[in-house]
Design an enzyme around this catalytic site. Structure first.
Site, PDB file in Angstrom:
ATOM      1  N   HIS A  15       1.303  -2.567   4.351  1.00 50.34           N
ATOM      2  CA  HIS A  15       1.933  -1.883   3.230  1.00 50.34           C
ATOM      3  C   HIS A  15       3.433  -2.149   3.343  1.00 50.34           C
ATOM      4  CE1 HIS A  15      -1.648   0.665   4.059  1.00 50.34           C
ATOM      5  NE2 HIS A  15      -1.701   0.803   2.758  1.00 50.34           N
ATOM      6  N   ASP A  42     -12.886  -4.396   3.287  1.00 53.80           N
ATOM      7  CA  ASP A  42     -12.399  -3.550   4.382  1.00 53.80           C
ATOM      8  C   ASP A  42     -13.578  -3.096   5.220  1.00 53.80           C
ATOM      9  OD1 ASP A  42      -9.760  -3.750   3.730  1.00 53.80           O
ATOM     10  OD2 ASP A  42      -9.482  -1.655   3.186  1.00 53.80           O
ATOM     11  N   HIS A  96     -15.376   4.086   2.498  1.00 56.68           N
ATOM     12  CA  HIS A  96     -15.206   4.703   1.179  1.00 56.68           C
ATOM     13  C   HIS A  96     -16.510   4.718   0.381  1.00 56.68           C
ATOM     14  CE1 HIS A  96     -10.572   3.858   1.314  1.00 56.68           C
ATOM     15  NE2 HIS A  96     -11.012   4.549   2.339  1.00 56.68           N
TER      16      HIS A  96
END
Lengths: 383, 383, 383, 383
Positions: A57, A248, A223
């Site tokens: 990030h 991911d 997720h």
């Protein structure tokens, strides 16, 4: 077979985020347990365990209030570390969730200035990523959600998200960045509900964008498993739509907080099907581990964690190949394939005229218990 | 305010499936507890409680092994019952899950003959529905899934599903049926995993069809809440995409078996946002209750159940209007709207040149706790 | 009926932890959004919203590294604040989860020195609580769990927990503290699994203690609802066993991270049954709200949050009374009670000799759909 | 290592219920797919696959409306089948869930006559079981629950349950049956909520019985995993309390309907810890598989299913032994044990006087990532 068979190599394209092996072990109920590592130190650690690349990030690398000169120095040091350690930067992303300004959303905030700031911040993160030749730009809208649906209508949030994406795609074109955007979904946490709850929600959303060809998805095991969905099915739909731009990998027990556990350490069976799918279809993208070490660990344990992620992937890859070559499994698959060669649909009248003996069609056992137990045997290494 | 304010009327478009009020109370651990009602008896019951319409699977109305003459008589009797009772048939569907032949899928079965039979059966169900002027055709692929992902690749299942849908759309055109297809998702049960796990999965899938304009979705409360997803968000995405062709209302505690409970009886807060959304956006389709009475009930209890579904909808609709007109709520919404009028994105350079004071932007509380508590007050009827 | 009917008063025994209204809004993905309030400031805030009492963990009040004189000053200031504001301290607890030393458990740690330190810290927290005449001492073992069950056997953890509790009970006796210990369960987060996963697990465990009469439970709504269990049933079992020593009220969507939302804001129906149970049985303990405001709020929003918790409790209490007095509901309950007066079991031979007509016994509908819809009407305030 | 290493033998005490391999594949959405097998046929099938024993509900063996002479014939045929095939009957149970009479509970029904009938039916089932020398009597109260908590107070249900158990224990004594009762918990399905939701709830309840020494628990993997709880921890608490009287092995994905899948086929890692626990502590009871074959199977597939359950147990047992003997694992465990030898608690004053350096105590990584990855390696068979 020895433990040395499962060594990570560059062609495996194993990557980690700065925030993963650099995670310091804080959680909602506890303080950090590990000292901060600088980005170059993290790069060294990743090189040591045999990773191919590192992702970040914007603010993982450059603190949000860094001056221009600080930024330049950080970028320089990081580039040197990457080069010296032979570590690539295949993906970059933007942090639109940490700062209080995004407490009620970034691209979907009710405040137009927050939305503009979020887009501006993303553009700068795209600039930063390109300095390292990142090819994929992931977007996780961690704060794009709500605790009370009274605060905005969910369709309005979708429109705002679309406006942001369309704008960023234009910027991508204008700058000749050639990024592929990869949208990452999550159903909840840190918001009570996040708007794009599943990978499939993004697949549908992407179809409404002006430059949909440059936008795909970044499914994450945890997720999809948080709400108990089948990760491999989500990945398959993305792949079939040509939208699997990134992935991911980690692990997660369903119905719990976001755990980001070592790949394969909770649901090896489910992860077997996932790895098998990726390998069978020839997915060529990064295998990014978005996970972190237990809070019980020091940095030696972080290395064990990172090594374990890659090792388990390679073990499962090997098992997928064994599965594909297993004689008994192949024999069942051949029987299945035989039934697949039946009647063509043809013209409506022809189809309507056909007589199907539904009882006969249901009379034969399908041998799926056997097939699945053979799978377990492969997984356990006992055949 | 009296209890008489919430009487169902035709304009509310409340519908029930034959299988809902006709449900006999069997479950995986117990026998049926209610006698069988014939379709005309069910129509009478629905008229008595004030419903607008009735929907059916092909075999709810016509048993799968009925002869042509039996079929004709059943159809005639049912039509008479509908006409005499002023009950419409706005939607029809096909049962592709009960018979053993579909034990491993219908449109996605590995057996090409099963796939062909499933499509043929659907065509005939479409024919049957059109005899009652049904406008919507729902497809729930209850068996399109797997217990072991070894049996087929999930992307292959998607391709098969697409082939079926494309074929059925052509049939729809050929026959001038003008059906709108509404796809109904569910994550699991009766299969361990069902391929199109969420409404969003279908929204993405529909974009890949040849006649995507005639295909939308039928979100169901229970099916979205089983994995703990936000039903209103799913509906909002469907609505925003122009794909909300039908809706299944009931209730469900998350993370459990498919409960199909009386509308609003488990999650009144969540159902408030849902009704408010439907009413605010002007959804004009059917409000179909896909639920059934507790196993403790006789048919008087079934009527209580059906009346309760409609009553709760009307109560929530009334509360949505009160919410919209509440002065204190409007004042908070006005403040929210004020912040929405901020900076335009404009040109890239302009946006990049702007200075945002992120701390100032985060300095003001958003009054969402207050907004949500006011919502509770409206829901509780205490303001 | 006006909004003024639901004002909190001392007799309602509404309490909040320092950590609840003092929560600063940090979460695993975001920074704090609210400035730190000192304990006296929190006491003032609680007095302003009408709370009865305040509870604390040792380190909520006294920082872990405070000197003796700092401690004394803090205690003095806090006592003054409590007295000036008429705020009681009915409960105290100990923080055994924040510090890295407890990363693998406190009472159940593999390291005997960590276990000893945890017990010592608890003894001191008991001393501190008694300085404010706290009567209940809550124990939440947030770190008593595991990510990998390889690290210790779960039965060994139970033995260690027992040793700790037995020791602390002796200390309670020795010091004449007269504390009632209230054990608080949680299934996971921050550990992948926490050993005493449910209130019921503690109820069973307590029976194995040397001084079981001084140990009960502190059930928390969110902790029971995280795994989708029925909070009221957990509370009922505790009550029936004489072990409901405390209660933590908040709200939680099942199958998600620990949300600690405003009481009643997610599941008003479930919370109605809970409040009705507490009021019907005459629970006289504290109503402690273990929750915090959304991250979108400033301290005005925190007050809205705290007021909302208490207001919703009082609304539900009022509705419980209405339910009890509703004629139509009472009529159904009377019918239920009538069937409850049937056959006595008597001697074995007599019972074995009886003939039961099981079909007749199953022939009558039980009117539970009606009963539940009447409940909804009461909840919605429409009767 | 060959596939022949994992053959079931009598000493493994593998048992199946009549209802497991005899399951015909019906579910809430689909018809039966397999022909009915008679109890003797099921016994033959179990002998063929190598099981040790068979268990039954009263009505699995004897239909509820069988005449006395029919009953005698059935019992005789079944006994013969068991003897000829060398199959034991270690456990019996009673069906208190199928018949409509139990639609609102058996022991906890509001109707006193239903409660009496349920107890009578249980006594007769106990009689029946004793005819086959069953030693364990399992009680699963599948209907002891509610859809609306308005129908009875949950504490009242507990009192009724206690009355039933106390009565049945007396009957056990009176008849000299020497049964051990094993209570089986489940959180939901077929009721919205079942009162004794977890194994731990029964452990607590048992302590309140008059003859608690003759009552223990029968934890089931699926029932603990449905709400996402850790089965091994539940079993450990039962074991530590001396209450592990029986166990139901199968598999289950969390947060879904009751799946009853082949043992170890969903969560091999979790089942590894479970088997390891049972073997390490020396559990000598039955290993009962309460599961059934996929609906895609014929009876050959049912045999594959049953064989797979036992095979996976034996594989995991073998792996548990390897884990215990693995040098690298033992070395980590030895380090753990070293820290366990630290400070004794001693006198209060001594403990309070000690100085603990909490930072030093937290300074060393615990090597749990390594330990868990070594576990995965053992599980995968790659070391």
């Amino acid at each position: 077979m020895t433990t040395n068979n499962y060594q990570p190599k560059p062609e495996h394209k194993f990557t980690f985020g700065l925030w993963t092996v650099g995670n310091r072990g804080a959680d909602p109920f506890g303080a950090q347990v590990r000292e901060k590592l600088s980005p170059p130190q993290i790069v060294e650690l990743l090189a040591e365990v045999g990773a191919y690349g590192v992702n970040f990030h914007d603010n993982d690398l450059v603190p949000i209030d860094a001056s221009a000169s600080e930024r330049d120095q950080i970028v320089k040091d990081f580039r040197n570390a990457c080069e010296e350690n032979g570590i690539k930067v295949p993906m970059a992303t933007v942090n639109l969730f940490y700062e209080p300004v995004f407490r009620d959303g970034a691209f979907t905030s009710n405040d137009a200035r927050v939305r503009a700031f979020a887009i501006q911040k993303t553009m700068r993160a795209m600039d930063l990523g390109k300095e390292f030749d990142a090819e994929t730009f992931v977007l996780w809208g961690g704060r794009e959600g709500a605790e009370t649906d009274g605060c905005r209508r969910a369709d309005e949030a979708i429109k705002r998200l679309r406006e942001a994406l369309n704008y960023l795609c234009e910027y991508n074109i204008k700058q000749n960045y050639n990024y592929k955007f990869a949208m990452e979904a999550k159903p909840n946490e840190p918001r009570a509900d996040i708007y794009m709850a599943t990978t499939a929600a993004y697949l549908a959303f992407i179809e409404t964008l002006e430059h949909k060809e440059m936008v795909g998805v970044n499914p994450e095991v945890a997720h999809e498993q948080m709400p108990g969905l089948n990760m491999t099915h989500a990945v398959a739909q993305a792949w079939e739509a040509g939208k699997l731009f990134h992935i991911d990998l980690n692990d997660q027990y369903p119905g719990r907080y976001d755990q980001d556990l070592r790949f394969g350490s909770v649901s090896p069976k489910q992860m077997f099907w996932l790895v098998k799918f990726l390998e069978d279809v020839g997915y060529e993208g990064m295998r990014h581990f978005d996970a972190h070490a237990y809070r019980t660990e020091d940095y030696e344990g972080v290395k064990d964690f990172a090594s374990g992620c890659m090792r388990t992937y390679l073990i499962l890859k090997d098992k997928a190949e064994r599965w594909n070559n297993d004689e008994e499994i192949r024999s069942i698959l051949a029987e299945i394939e035989e039934t697949n060669k039946g009647a063509k649909l043809g013209e409506f009248d022809n189809l309507l005229a056909q007589n199907f003996d539904r009882k006969e069609l249901a009379s034969k056992g399908l041998k799926y218990e056997k097939l699945d137990q053979l799978t377990m045997d492969v997984l356990f290494g006992v055949r």
